[in-house]
Design a protein around this motif. Structure first.
Motif, PDB file in Angstrom:
ATOM      1  N   ASP A  89     -51.553  27.140 -45.250  1.00 37.53           N
ATOM      2  CA  ASP A  89     -50.160  26.834 -45.604  1.00 37.53           C
ATOM      3  C   ASP A  89     -49.601  25.736 -44.714  1.00 37.53           C
ATOM      4  OD1 ASP A  89     -50.113  28.690 -47.635  1.00 37.53           O
ATOM      5  OD2 ASP A  89     -49.245  30.288 -46.415  1.00 37.53           O
ATOM      6  N   ARG A  90     -49.887  25.829 -43.419  1.00 44.45           N
ATOM      7  CA  ARG A  90     -49.376  24.805 -42.495  1.00 44.45           C
ATOM      8  C   ARG A  90     -49.990  23.437 -42.780  1.00 44.45           C
ATOM      9  NH1 ARG A  90     -50.037  29.169 -38.825  1.00 44.45           N
ATOM     10  NH2 ARG A  90     -51.968  28.310 -37.960  1.00 44.45           N
ATOM     11  N   MET A  91     -51.251  23.444 -43.247  1.00 46.87           N
ATOM     12  CA  MET A  91     -51.940  22.183 -43.554  1.00 46.87           C
ATOM     13  C   MET A  91     -51.595  21.667 -44.948  1.00 46.87           C
ATOM     14  SD  MET A  91     -55.681  23.251 -41.996  1.00 46.87           S
ATOM     15  CE  MET A  91     -56.506  21.722 -42.445  1.00 46.87           C
ATOM     16  N   GLY A  92     -50.856  22.473 -45.722  1.00 45.42           N
ATOM     17  CA  GLY A  92     -50.528  22.073 -47.086  1.00 45.42           C
ATOM     18  C   GLY A  92     -51.728  22.075 -48.009  1.00 45.42           C
ATOM     19  N   MET A  93     -52.708  22.936 -47.716  1.00 47.07           N
ATOM     20  CA  MET A  93     -53.956  22.953 -48.482  1.00 47.07           C
ATOM     21  C   MET A  93     -53.804  23.830 -49.729  1.00 47.07           C
ATOM     22  SD  MET A  93     -57.667  23.515 -46.802  1.00 47.07           S
ATOM     23  CE  MET A  93     -57.431  22.079 -45.774  1.00 47.07           C
ATOM     24  N   GLN A  94     -54.139  23.273 -50.887  1.00 44.12           N
ATOM     25  CA  GLN A  94     -54.016  24.001 -52.142  1.00 44.12           C
ATOM     26  C   GLN A  94     -55.236  23.750 -53.023  1.00 44.12           C
ATOM     27  OE1 GLN A  94     -50.316  22.553 -53.792  1.00 44.12           O
ATOM     28  NE2 GLN A  94     -49.100  24.070 -52.683  1.00 44.12           N
ATOM     29  N   ILE A  95     -55.487  24.677 -53.934  1.00 45.78           N
ATOM     30  CA  ILE A  95     -56.537  24.534 -54.943  1.00 45.78           C
ATOM     31  C   ILE A  95     -55.852  24.568 -56.302  1.00 45.78           C
ATOM     32  CG2 ILE A  95     -58.624  25.531 -55.960  1.00 45.78           C
ATOM     33  CD1 ILE A  95     -59.102  24.432 -53.173  1.00 45.78           C
ATOM     34  N   SER A  96     -55.960  23.486 -57.062  1.00 44.28           N
ATOM     35  CA  SER A  96     -55.276  23.408 -58.353  1.00 44.28           C
ATOM     36  C   SER A  96     -55.955  24.311 -59.378  1.00 44.28           C
ATOM     37  CB  SER A  96     -55.283  21.967 -58.864  1.00 44.28           C
ATOM     38  OG  SER A  96     -56.597  21.566 -59.195  1.00 44.28           O
ATOM     39  N   ASP A  97     -55.227  24.639 -60.442  1.00 43.03           N
ATOM     40  CA  ASP A  97     -55.782  25.493 -61.504  1.00 43.03           C
ATOM     41  C   ASP A  97     -57.011  24.861 -62.174  1.00 43.03           C
ATOM     42  OD1 ASP A  97     -54.053  27.566 -61.066  1.00 43.03           O
ATOM     43  OD2 ASP A  97     -52.607  26.936 -62.581  1.00 43.03           O
ATOM     44  N   PRO A  98     -56.994  23.549 -62.510  1.00 40.96           N
ATOM     45  CA  PRO A  98     -58.201  22.957 -63.106  1.00 40.96           C
ATOM     46  C   PRO A  98     -59.417  23.038 -62.180  1.00 40.96           C
ATOM     47  CG  PRO A  98     -56.298  21.542 -63.496  1.00 40.96           C
ATOM     48  CD  PRO A  98     -55.849  22.604 -62.543  1.00 40.96           C
TER      49      PRO A  98
END
Length: 430
Positions: A89-98
């Motif tokens: 969360d602090r790194m702004g790391m996300q995995i998109s749905d696609p």
């Protein structure tokens, strides 16, 4: 910090009380089980994971330790996951749905299933498909966090690579692989003499139980502080050059079934069991020559927009209305290949991320892939050629580097996880 955490628990407890009085029928509510820095682990999370571990053990015929020991291991695993997710969360790391959908499709393909069959298996295991998706997303995010934080801690000198190349030449192609069971009897980061002696005594007792024929996996789940405790201490197949140096020196010359240890390190006392051994067969390596166009989603370019553009590029290329090199120079965001017209040169497919590698495997020479989503973005790939290659000096260098990197990464990942755990505020709520 501690005051803030206690305030969180008070507020959550107050909310639970308010909710209970808001309904005429009293019912048992969820509660905070562990405070982990700025986050919490709920009792329902622990119970859910316990149930999952029990189902997996039942399916595999594995005996489990006491409820208390199992809960301790599950709680520790959830603490480490929670800390990594907070860092994400602090790194702004996300995995998109696609990207998540592509990964799940790859998982199904690797298991020889259709997506519908995978959904059925997930339901059979007692999970909803949405829960399964979020578990996969969570694992992907934690993997990215580990790579981002540990990779920069790994440094390998050219001399180390060359030394390993020479050793590999001496060993020849028949390099031993070991399937290791591992139990770690840990002690604190700065242990006192008492801590060390206590850990040594516990390790001796564990070794004695194992020598008398006790189940290794069950004892690992109950007693080990290692990262593979919930897997029964199973480290999988490891090349002798890829395992930690401490283990590599200990297992050489040992046979299947032998117990080794206790071996002391900075983390505690290690006990190993050689579950199985095998030699590496000499194989010819298929290399691929490919080129690609890489595009990354942004505020301007959405996932769907990129996918549509790449489909258009593919149709133009098939019709002979566009040149791949020119498209790559104009649109590709891969700094290593864009100026070269997307050329990646000859490479072992194993060097590529799974989605890219699997797309290549489905292509014939000169064919273009459909748009492919990976952790790097969207790819349009052309397979230019395949060839069978012997293990050249360059490949030996690459293999030596990868073995060293894998070993060093595993060591540094364990250190990083311990440091993160030691620096965190953890409170088990009674």
């Amino acid at each position: 910090m501690k005051l803030d955490m206690k305030l969180k628990v008070v507020l959550l407890s107050f909310l639970a009380l308010w909710l209970s009085t808001a309904h005429s029928q009293p019912k048992e509510l969820d509660k905070v089980a562990v405070i982990v820095d700025q986050g919490v682990i709920l009792e329902s999370e622990i119970q859910s994971r316990l149930q999952q571990v029990k189902q997996e053990a039942l399916a595999s015929g594995q005996d489990l330790p006491s409820e208390r020991a199992l809960r301790t291991q599950v709680t520790e695993r959830l603490i480490m996951e929670n800390l990594q997710m907070q860092m994400a969360d602090r790194m702004g790391m996300q995995i998109s749905d696609p990207q998540l959908d592509q990964t799940i499709a790859n998982i199904a393909a690797e298991q020889g299933m259709t997506l519908a069959q995978l959904r059925g298996q997930v339901a059979k295991d007692g999970l909803s498909y949405d829960e399964y998706r979020e578990q996969v997303r969570r694992q992907l995010i934690m993997g990215e966090v580990r790579r981002a934080n540990v990779r920069r801690r790994v440094y390998i000198t050219p001399q180390e690579v060359q030394n390993l190349v020479e050793l590999m030449k001496e060993q020849g192609q028949q390099q031993a692989e070991y399937r290791l069971g591992h139990i770690l009897i840990g002690f604190p980061p700065e242990p006192s003499d008492e801590d060390i002696e206590s850990a040594r005594d516990r390790a001796a007792k564990v070794l004695d139980l194992l020598s008398q024929g006790s189940d290794f996996a069950k004892i690992a789940i109950a007693s080990s502080s290692g990262s593979k405790a919930l897997e029964g201490g199973d480290m999988g197949w490891l090349n002798i050059n890829a395992m930690p140096t401490l283990f590599a020196e200990a297992v050489q010359g040992k046979d299947k079934g032998e117990l080794i240890g206790p071996i002391r390190s900075g983390a505690g006392f290690h006990i190993l069991k050689i579950q199985d051994t095998r030699g590496l067969e000499t194989v010819e390596v298929e290399e691929v020559k490919a080129r690609h166009i890489l595009m990354k989603p942004s505020v301007i370019l959405s996932e769907e927009k990129i996918r549509t553009m790449m489909k258009d590029f593919r149709e133009q290329l098939i019709a002979g209305e566009a040149d791949f090199a020119e498209l790559a120079k104009e649109h590709s965001e891969d700094p290593g290949s864009a100026l070269k017209g997307g050329e990646l040169g000859w490479a072992d497919p194993e060097n590529y991320v799974p989605e890219f590698r699997q797309a290549l495997a489905r292509l014939e020479k000169d064919q273009y892939s459909q748009p492919v989503r990976s952790t790097h973005g969207w790819h349009l790939i052309q397979l230019q050629d395949r060839r069978i290659s012997d293990a050249t000096e360059e490949r030996r260098q690459n293999k030596a580097y990868q073995l060293l990197f894998k070993r060093r990464f595993a060591e540094e990942a364990d250190s990083w996880m311990r440091e993160m755990r030691d620096q965190a505020y953890i409170e088990v709520v009674e």
